[in-house]
Design a protein around this motif. Structure first.
Motif, PDB file in Angstrom:
ATOM      1  N   ALA A  25       0.824  -1.199   0.000  1.00  0.00           N
ATOM      2  CA  ALA A  25       0.000   0.000   0.000  1.00  0.00           C
ATOM      3  C   ALA A  25       0.859   1.250   0.000  1.00  0.00           C
ATOM      4  O   ALA A  25       1.855   1.333   0.707  1.00  0.00           O
ATOM      5  N   GLN A  26       0.449   2.215  -0.805  1.00  0.00           N
ATOM      6  CA  GLN A  26       1.086   3.523  -0.817  1.00  0.00           C
ATOM      7  C   GLN A  26       0.124   4.501  -0.166  1.00  0.00           C
ATOM      8  O   GLN A  26      -0.929   4.827  -0.716  1.00  0.00           O
ATOM      9  N   VAL A  27       0.438   4.955   1.052  1.00  0.00           N
ATOM     10  CA  VAL A  27      -0.460   5.820   1.804  1.00  0.00           C
ATOM     11  C   VAL A  27      -0.530   7.191   1.131  1.00  0.00           C
ATOM     12  O   VAL A  27       0.491   7.824   0.864  1.00  0.00           O
ATOM     13  N   ILE A  28      -1.763   7.642   0.852  1.00  0.00           N
ATOM     14  CA  ILE A  28      -1.941   8.944   0.208  1.00  0.00           C
ATOM     15  C   ILE A  28      -2.706   9.928   1.081  1.00  0.00           C
ATOM     16  O   ILE A  28      -2.811  11.108   0.737  1.00  0.00           O
ATOM     17  N   PHE A  29      -3.244   9.456   2.212  1.00  0.00           N
ATOM     18  CA  PHE A  29      -3.929  10.363   3.144  1.00  0.00           C
ATOM     19  C   PHE A  29      -3.905   9.747   4.531  1.00  0.00           C
ATOM     20  O   PHE A  29      -4.085   8.535   4.678  1.00  0.00           O
ATOM     21  N   PHE A  30      -3.688  10.584   5.557  1.00  0.00           N
ATOM     22  CA  PHE A  30      -3.700  10.094   6.935  1.00  0.00           C
ATOM     23  C   PHE A  30      -4.130  11.217   7.877  1.00  0.00           C
ATOM     24  O   PHE A  30      -3.751  12.374   7.695  1.00  0.00           O
ATOM     25  N   GLU A  31      -4.935  10.858   8.879  1.00  0.00           N
ATOM     26  CA  GLU A  31      -5.356  11.817   9.907  1.00  0.00           C
ATOM     27  C   GLU A  31      -5.550  11.091  11.230  1.00  0.00           C
ATOM     28  O   GLU A  31      -6.282  10.097  11.303  1.00  0.00           O
ATOM     29  N   ASP A  32      -4.874  11.602  12.290  1.00  0.00           N
ATOM     30  CA  ASP A  32      -5.042  11.009  13.619  1.00  0.00           C
ATOM     31  C   ASP A  32      -5.730  11.964  14.597  1.00  0.00           C
ATOM     32  O   ASP A  32      -5.846  11.648  15.788  1.00  0.00           O
ATOM     33  N   PHE A  33      -6.157  13.142  14.118  1.00  0.00           N
ATOM     34  CA  PHE A  33      -6.909  14.139  14.895  1.00  0.00           C
ATOM     35  C   PHE A  33      -6.119  14.778  16.031  1.00  0.00           C
ATOM     36  O   PHE A  33      -6.667  15.534  16.832  1.00  0.00           O
ATOM     37  N   GLU A  34      -4.817  14.486  16.090  1.00  0.00           N
ATOM     38  CA  GLU A  34      -4.019  15.084  17.159  1.00  0.00           C
ATOM     39  C   GLU A  34      -3.800  16.582  16.942  1.00  0.00           C
ATOM     40  O   GLU A  34      -3.394  17.295  17.858  1.00  0.00           O
ATOM     41  N   GLY A  35      -4.074  17.062  15.720  1.00  0.00           N
ATOM     42  CA  GLY A  35      -3.926  18.484  15.448  1.00  0.00           C
ATOM     43  C   GLY A  35      -5.086  19.330  15.935  1.00  0.00           C
ATOM     44  O   GLY A  35      -5.002  20.574  15.904  1.00  0.00           O
ATOM     45  N   ALA A  36      -6.166  18.703  16.365  1.00  0.00           N
ATOM     46  CA  ALA A  36      -7.304  19.465  16.893  1.00  0.00           C
ATOM     47  C   ALA A  36      -6.906  20.141  18.200  1.00  0.00           C
ATOM     48  O   ALA A  36      -6.317  19.509  19.089  1.00  0.00           O
ATOM     49  N   VAL A  37      -7.218  21.421  18.317  1.00  0.00           N
ATOM     50  CA  VAL A  37      -6.899  22.180  19.537  1.00  0.00           C
ATOM     51  C   VAL A  37      -8.053  22.016  20.514  1.00  0.00           C
ATOM     52  O   VAL A  37      -9.170  22.465  20.260  1.00  0.00           O
ATOM     53  N   LEU A  38      -7.780  21.361  21.624  1.00  0.00           N
ATOM     54  CA  LEU A  38      -8.830  21.033  22.585  1.00  0.00           C
ATOM     55  C   LEU A  38      -9.009  22.144  23.602  1.00  0.00           C
ATOM     56  O   LEU A  38      -8.040  22.723  24.097  1.00  0.00           O
ATOM     57  N   GLY A  39     -10.251  22.430  23.904  1.00  0.00           N
ATOM     58  CA  GLY A  39     -10.568  23.443  24.902  1.00  0.00           C
ATOM     59  C   GLY A  39     -11.359  22.848  26.046  1.00  0.00           C
ATOM     60  O   GLY A  39     -11.375  21.625  26.252  1.00  0.00           O
ATOM     61  N   ASN A  40     -12.058  23.695  26.773  1.00  0.00           N
ATOM     62  CA  ASN A  40     -12.798  23.276  27.966  1.00  0.00           C
ATOM     63  C   ASN A  40     -14.116  22.612  27.591  1.00  0.00           C
ATOM     64  O   ASN A  40     -14.732  22.942  26.576  1.00  0.00           O
ATOM     65  N   SER A  41     -14.548  21.693  28.420  1.00  0.00           N
ATOM     66  CA  SER A  41     -15.859  21.091  28.232  1.00  0.00           C
ATOM     67  C   SER A  41     -16.949  22.134  28.456  1.00  0.00           C
ATOM     68  O   SER A  41     -16.702  23.201  29.034  1.00  0.00           O
TER      69      SER A  41
END
Length: 557
Positions: A25-41
């Motif tokens: 497989a040649q990976v062409i897209f990846f996202e782990d959501f770690e770039g989301a800036v988390l705030g307060n509940s």
């Protein structure tokens, strides 16, 4: 005499233990959501304990750094979804969007949160299983109608309704005409048809469902996967509890073929028609070109055919049986009505494909009580239907999805004993494949095989009409062509097509009250896929071996 590369690849597999797998497989897209800036509940608040409260509730406080409604760059959250698999949703979107006192904001459609916060705030209920074996960790994407409806009454006359939302990736490049695998970590818990508390007309209509769709820049779309929560019927889309599951992009379990004129695509992860049900969460979304960057000459997953209702595979009194399609069956002297199963099978193959069943007793003869019609030849059947009527580990064919091609001598002989007059003998041939500009091509497919007695199968490659046997499996364990039970297998070959114009593949089956052979995801592509090629040391050994045996390594003209 013509010789082809397929012969010595098979010999390598036998002598050197070469393992044939899916293309690298040649990976062409990846996202782990770690770039989301988390705030307060917001509504998941701490008082004496964590509970759902409005943000202005006295003596409560938010939890810092745990949640965000803002998707990573390029991603889109749709809270107004109004269709599922082309049909209208029960109600539109997510009810109560933007209201401070209705719906828990953290779970208002797709949102992003720390995995440990989600499981703790939601009272766990198996949410903490996510990531125990898969790679889910840190920040994950979550759609949780169960938690959303913990604030405000779901049978509210103004805001009450069902929960439908989609999470859409940024656009990513695709290679037109090639197969792309979709991978992600998933946590899913189903629930359906139990929300009578809604009252009025919205009574027990909930069926928490999933749909994954690839949409291309040429304006077309294709469904990658769909599952729902309905276990009350023989629903092929029902998916049971899977709170921690990994889908591997390289395996092709979930995949799509990009149209030849497509250059980019998006993926939509949709959850629809949920009431106060459970959840779906995902992490580590990945798309890979799994054709190894080579040109795809053929890919067939049998999803494009239209299935019809069953004929002899009938339902009566909640059970299945093989019976003539006259509407009734006699059980211990009592007549019971029987019904067919919808969207079960067809003998109509994809355009250009053909079948030859001349050797099968009664095939096409119209005798409704002689041989189970669904299986009197190669058939295309919905995988869940075939597995359920036959059982006996047929449901182990998990590499396949949706529709599969099936030759099943065991099921065929269950009505009228046609095997007394001969074998189920059936051939299935692909549409012609243009190989005029090719040399080496790779042929691979998913296979489910269970041997018994005299059952045997073949795969013949016809190059401009000249046959080469690629595969010959028999059920006799003393025979050199014996192939043991493997109900979930990748099978692959290399074939030298140099000098030929047209390739056809013919899958042959002969059996008599034995078991089956089923296939899915048939693919032919240009070039040698790396996972099918031996290591250099093996190639050197192979050269010595072939030289000694006098086997040519290229097709002779």
């Amino acid at each position: 005499m013509k010789r082809h590369l397929a012969w010595y690849c098979c010999l390598v597999a036998l002598v050197l233990g070469l393992h044939t797998t899916k293309a690298s497989a040649q990976v062409i897209f990846f996202e782990d959501f770690e770039g989301a800036v988390l705030g307060n509940s917001v509504n998941e608040r701490i008082g004496t304990s964590i509970a759902e409260r409005v943000a202005t509730e006295p003596n409560t406080s938010a939890i810092p750094g745990v949640w965000s409604s803002t998707a990573p760059a390029g991603w889109t959250v749709d809270k107004a979804v109004d269709t599922y698999r082309g049909a209208p949703t029960v109600t539109v979107g997510v009810p109560g969007v933007g209201l401070a006192d209705y719906g828990v904001d953290e779970w208002e459609g797709w949102n992003f949160a720390r995995l440990d916060f989600w499981s703790t705030a939601a009272g766990d209920q198996d949410r903490s299983q996510f990531g125990t074996t898969s790679n889910a960790s840190g920040t994950v994407a979550i759609a949780d109608p169960d938690e959303y409806f913990d604030l405000g009454s779901q049978n509210d006359a103004v805001n009450g309704g069902y929960y439908s939302t989609a999470l859409i990736t940024p656009s990513f490049q695709v290679n037109g005409g090639t197969l792309h695998g979709v991978g992600f970590d998933s946590s899913w818990r189903p629930e359906a048809f139990d929300d009578s508390a809604l009252g009025g007309t919205l009574v027990d209509l909930n069926n928490q469902s999933v749909e994954i769709v690839a949409t291309f820049d040429n304006g077309t779309s294709v469904e990658v996967a769909a599952w729902d929560s309905d276990n009350s019927t023989n629903d092929p889309e029902f998916k049971d509890n899977a709170q921690d599951q990994h889908f591997d992009a390289g395996s092709g379990t979930l995949a799509f073929v990009a149209p030849a004129d497509a250059t980019s695509a998006t993926l939509s992860f949709k959850i629809a028609n949920a009431a106060n049900d459970w959840w779906w969460a995902i992490d580590n979304v990945e798309v890979a070109d799994i054709t190894g960057g080579t040109g795809q000459k053929l890919f067939e997953d049998f999803e494009g055919v239209t299935l019809g209702d069953s004929v002899n595979e009938r339902i009566t009194a909640g059970s299945s049986l093989e019976a003539a399609s006259d509407g009734t069956t006699s059980i211990l002297g009592t007549e019971y009505p029987t019904t067919s199963r919808e969207n079960a099978f067809t003998h109509t193959f994809p355009t250009g494909w053909s079948t030859d069943n001349a050797g099968t007793p009664g095939a096409g003869g119209g005798d409704d009580g002689f041989g189970v019609l669904e299986w009197e030849q190669w058939s295309i059947a919905e995988q869940g239907f075939w597995a359920e009527v036959g059982g006996s580990t047929r449901n182990g064919f998990t590499k396949a999805t949706g529709n599969v091609a099936v030759a099943d001598g065991d099921e065929w002989d269950d009505l009228g004993d046609p095997g007394d007059q001969g074998d189920l003998t059936t051939l299935m041939k692909t549409s012609p494949i243009d190989v005029s500009a090719e040399g080496i091509v790779t042929i691979d497919f998913d296979s489910s095989w269970r041997p018994e007695d005299s059952q045997e199968v073949t795969l013949i490659a016809y190059l401009d009409g000249s046959p080469t046997e690629l595969l010959h499996w028999v059920s006799d364990s003393q025979d050199p062509n014996y192939h043991g039970t493997n109900v979930n297998e990748d099978v692959g070959f290399l074939l030298d097509t140099t000098g030929a114009s047209m390739l056809e593949l013919e899958f042959g089956y002969v059996g008599n009250d034995d078991w089956w052979w089923a296939i899915d995801n048939v693919r032919v592509q240009s070039g040698a896929i790396p996972s099918l090629v031996p290591e250099p040391s093996s190639i050197a050994m192979l050269g010595l071996l072939l030289g000694g045996l006098g086997i040519a390594t290229r097709r002779r003209r």
